[in-house]
Design a protein around this motif. Sequence first.
Motif, PDB file in Angstrom:
ATOM      1  N   ALA A  75       0.695  -1.149   0.111  1.00 31.81           N
ATOM      2  CA  ALA A  75      -0.076   0.014   0.024  1.00 31.81           C
ATOM      3  C   ALA A  75       0.880   1.302  -0.089  1.00 31.81           C
ATOM      4  N   VAL A  76       1.941   1.264   0.673  1.00 32.66           N
ATOM      5  CA  VAL A  76       2.804   2.510   0.779  1.00 32.66           C
ATOM      6  C   VAL A  76       4.022   2.638  -0.058  1.00 32.66           C
ATOM      7  N   LYS A  77       4.681   1.283  -0.089  1.00 28.13           N
ATOM      8  CA  LYS A  77       6.183   1.618  -0.993  1.00 28.13           C
ATOM      9  C   LYS A  77       5.613   1.064  -2.419  1.00 28.13           C
ATOM     10  N   SER A 251       1.168  18.114  14.932  1.00 29.02           N
ATOM     11  CA  SER A 251       0.970  18.539  16.294  1.00 29.02           C
ATOM     12  C   SER A 251      -0.177  18.956  16.406  1.00 29.02           C
ATOM     13  N   GLY A 252      -1.136  18.664  17.262  1.00 30.18           N
ATOM     14  CA  GLY A 252      -2.184  19.263  17.659  1.00 30.18           C
ATOM     15  C   GLY A 252      -3.159  18.840  18.921  1.00 30.18           C
ATOM     16  N   GLU A 253      -4.157  19.842  19.327  1.00 28.29           N
ATOM     17  CA  GLU A 253      -4.881  19.369  20.517  1.00 28.29           C
ATOM     18  C   GLU A 253      -6.180  18.844  20.009  1.00 28.29           C
ATOM     19  N   VAL A 254      -6.356  17.562  20.303  1.00 30.15           N
ATOM     20  CA  VAL A 254      -7.338  16.903  19.711  1.00 30.15           C
ATOM     21  C   VAL A 254      -7.811  15.755  20.856  1.00 30.15           C
ATOM     22  N   THR A 255      -9.073  15.101  20.315  1.00 28.21           N
ATOM     23  CA  THR A 255      -9.777  14.106  21.259  1.00 28.21           C
ATOM     24  C   THR A 255      -9.370  12.614  20.649  1.00 28.21           C
ATOM     25  N   LEU A 256      -9.498  11.808  21.798  1.00 28.85           N
ATOM     26  CA  LEU A 256      -9.164  10.430  21.114  1.00 28.85           C
ATOM     27  C   LEU A 256      -9.891  10.080  19.717  1.00 28.85           C
ATOM     28  N   ASN A 257     -11.120  10.625  19.462  1.00 29.90           N
ATOM     29  CA  ASN A 257     -11.594  10.085  18.207  1.00 29.90           C
ATOM     30  C   ASN A 257     -11.171  10.617  17.339  1.00 29.90           C
ATOM     31  N   ASP A 258     -10.145  11.788  17.195  1.00 29.29           N
ATOM     32  CA  ASP A 258      -9.655  12.232  16.176  1.00 29.29           C
ATOM     33  C   ASP A 258      -8.343  11.748  15.851  1.00 29.29           C
ATOM     34  N   PHE A 259      -7.657  10.654  16.739  1.00 30.28           N
ATOM     35  CA  PHE A 259      -6.580  10.166  16.395  1.00 30.28           C
ATOM     36  C   PHE A 259      -6.445   9.436  14.781  1.00 30.28           C
ATOM     37  N   GLU A 260      -7.539   8.555  14.767  1.00 33.56           N
ATOM     38  CA  GLU A 260      -7.602   8.039  13.403  1.00 33.56           C
ATOM     39  C   GLU A 260      -7.329   8.954  12.168  1.00 33.56           C
ATOM     40  N   GLN A 261      -8.092  10.029  12.215  1.00 36.17           N
ATOM     41  CA  GLN A 261      -7.926  11.060  11.143  1.00 36.17           C
ATOM     42  C   GLN A 261      -6.485  11.647  11.044  1.00 36.17           C
ATOM     43  N   CYS A 262      -6.104  11.980  12.304  1.00 34.65           N
ATOM     44  CA  CYS A 262      -4.548  12.825  12.550  1.00 34.65           C
ATOM     45  C   CYS A 262      -3.736  11.511  11.793  1.00 34.65           C
ATOM     46  N   TRP A 263      -3.726  10.348  11.818  1.00 36.49           N
ATOM     47  CA  TRP A 263      -2.695   9.333  11.505  1.00 36.49           C
ATOM     48  C   TRP A 263      -2.719   9.356   9.795  1.00 36.49           C
ATOM     49  N   VAL A 264      -4.199   9.266   9.476  1.00 36.08           N
ATOM     50  CA  VAL A 264      -4.452   9.287   7.945  1.00 36.08           C
ATOM     51  C   VAL A 264      -3.946  10.436   7.206  1.00 36.08           C
ATOM     52  N   SER A 265      -4.148  11.672   7.939  1.00 41.31           N
ATOM     53  CA  SER A 265      -3.774  12.854   7.480  1.00 41.31           C
ATOM     54  C   SER A 265      -2.173  13.061   7.178  1.00 41.31           C
ATOM     55  N   LEU A 266      -1.536  12.420   8.252  1.00 35.83           N
ATOM     56  CA  LEU A 266      -0.052  12.425   8.206  1.00 35.83           C
ATOM     57  C   LEU A 266       0.547  11.569   6.989  1.00 35.83           C
ATOM     58  N   PHE A 267      -0.219  10.356   6.761  1.00 47.16           N
ATOM     59  CA  PHE A 267       0.348   9.416   5.862  1.00 47.16           C
ATOM     60  C   PHE A 267       0.079  10.072   4.489  1.00 47.16           C
ATOM     61  N   LEU A 268      -1.152  10.713   4.530  1.00 50.46           N
ATOM     62  CA  LEU A 268      -1.498  11.404   3.212  1.00 50.46           C
ATOM     63  C   LEU A 268      -0.513  12.251   2.711  1.00 50.46           C
ATOM     64  N   TRP A 269      -0.248  13.199   3.859  1.00 52.86           N
ATOM     65  CA  TRP A 269       0.800  14.357   3.598  1.00 52.86           C
ATOM     66  C   TRP A 269       2.133  13.799   3.141  1.00 52.86           C
ATOM     67  N   TYR A 275       7.661  11.608   0.565  1.00 56.95           N
ATOM     68  CA  TYR A 275       8.475  11.039   1.412  1.00 56.95           C
ATOM     69  C   TYR A 275       8.405   9.520   1.630  1.00 56.95           C
ATOM     70  N   SER A 276       9.228   8.553   2.122  1.00 58.13           N
ATOM     71  CA  SER A 276       8.845   7.253   2.509  1.00 58.13           C
ATOM     72  C   SER A 276       9.398   6.972   3.765  1.00 58.13           C
ATOM     73  N   THR A 277       8.692   5.894   4.316  1.00 61.59           N
ATOM     74  CA  THR A 277       8.860   5.658   5.487  1.00 61.59           C
ATOM     75  C   THR A 277      10.433   4.742   5.852  1.00 61.59           C
ATOM     76  N   ARG A 278      10.838   4.956   7.235  1.00 62.93           N
ATOM     77  CA  ARG A 278      12.041   3.968   7.370  1.00 62.93           C
ATOM     78  C   ARG A 278      11.487   2.942   8.356  1.00 62.93           C
ATOM     79  N   ARG A 279      12.247   2.017   8.155  1.00 64.13           N
ATOM     80  CA  ARG A 279      11.836   0.426   8.946  1.00 64.13           C
ATOM     81  C   ARG A 279      12.123   0.792  10.326  1.00 64.13           C
ATOM     82  N   THR A 280      10.986   1.418  10.911  1.00 64.50           N
ATOM     83  CA  THR A 280      11.076   1.375  12.245  1.00 64.50           C
ATOM     84  C   THR A 280       9.655   1.993  12.845  1.00 64.50           C
ATOM     85  N   PHE A 281       9.106   2.495  13.659  1.00 66.94           N
ATOM     86  CA  PHE A 281       7.707   2.384  14.055  1.00 66.94           C
ATOM     87  C   PHE A 281       7.166   3.869  14.598  1.00 66.94           C
TER      88      PHE A 281
END
Length: 307
Positions: A75-77, A251-269, A275-281
């Motif tokens: 999906a990513v690489k 970085s942002g001030e968010v609720t727990l319900n926003d976490f999924e959108q935050c991660w989606v946003s970052l990977f889309l960005w 950019y591509s990910t390094r093999r770490t977490f």
Amino acid sequence: MILHLFILEEYKKRIVKIIQYIDANLDADLSLEKIAEISAYSPFHFHRIFKLITGETLQNFIIRKKIEKSAFFLAVKKEMEIKEIYLDLGFSNHSVFSKTFKKHYGLPPSEFRRTAPKAFHKILQTQSKNGQTDTVFSQYICTIENLLNWTAMNLKIEVKEMPEMNLAAVMSLGIANVEHSYNVLIDWAKKKHLFPREEVKMISVYHDSFKVTPPDKVRIHACMLLDEKSEEPTGEVFSESIEAGKFIVGSGEVTLNDFEQCWVSLFLWMNEHNYSTRRTFPFEIYHSNFKEHPEGKMIVDFCIPIQ
């Protein structure tokens, strides 16, 4: 009772070590005999302990980890050839890989890659009318435009170098067990007089992706940032480190319900900016406690390691 708890903690400590070894050596010899040797248990004894702690057999765990990692790469690489992916994960040939992948996700690898859009999608298992399990992609943001607008209003995204971080960690198997893991970690920290302190930072390190791993099997390490490695972990607490390097940080001030959108946003960005990910977490750094905010908000850094 005390002896029983000590033995259980020792089991968990060894299983954590083995899981970390498997993560780092998915293309190596991961036979029961080899893993049992590393854990210092007999194969029979280790097999029973592993299933007791993780809820699945060693073989099922290894296959699942390989397939989930291959799904992430597909999906990513986009630049990686399918052959490169399956050989890198220790599959002997395309036929074996394709058959195993399809068993898990209902699609052959090539179709999975073609169907997965640029924005991340959640993989859901649903029952079809004929009783067969179909893999479907369910977008959790309606449109890319809406997502980008939400990101602009809620997250400050930047690329920056971050130093090495030394952590004390407790493993959680399943999202529902994270709070318990943090309670174990905090109890340990109180005995070490490391908590409570205003400057203490809690960090969640994601060793699995919710896109490809069921929520009850996702492995999350509940962590506390340490000033140095001098603190000796005990019981379920173990040492972990995050290597210094380049990260996308949202970085942002968010609720727990926003976490999924935050991660989606970052990977889309990340994809949009090539950019591509390094093999770490990836991980989250918490700067405040949502339980202390009237609207349940918290200040969080969402961090993706990149090359």
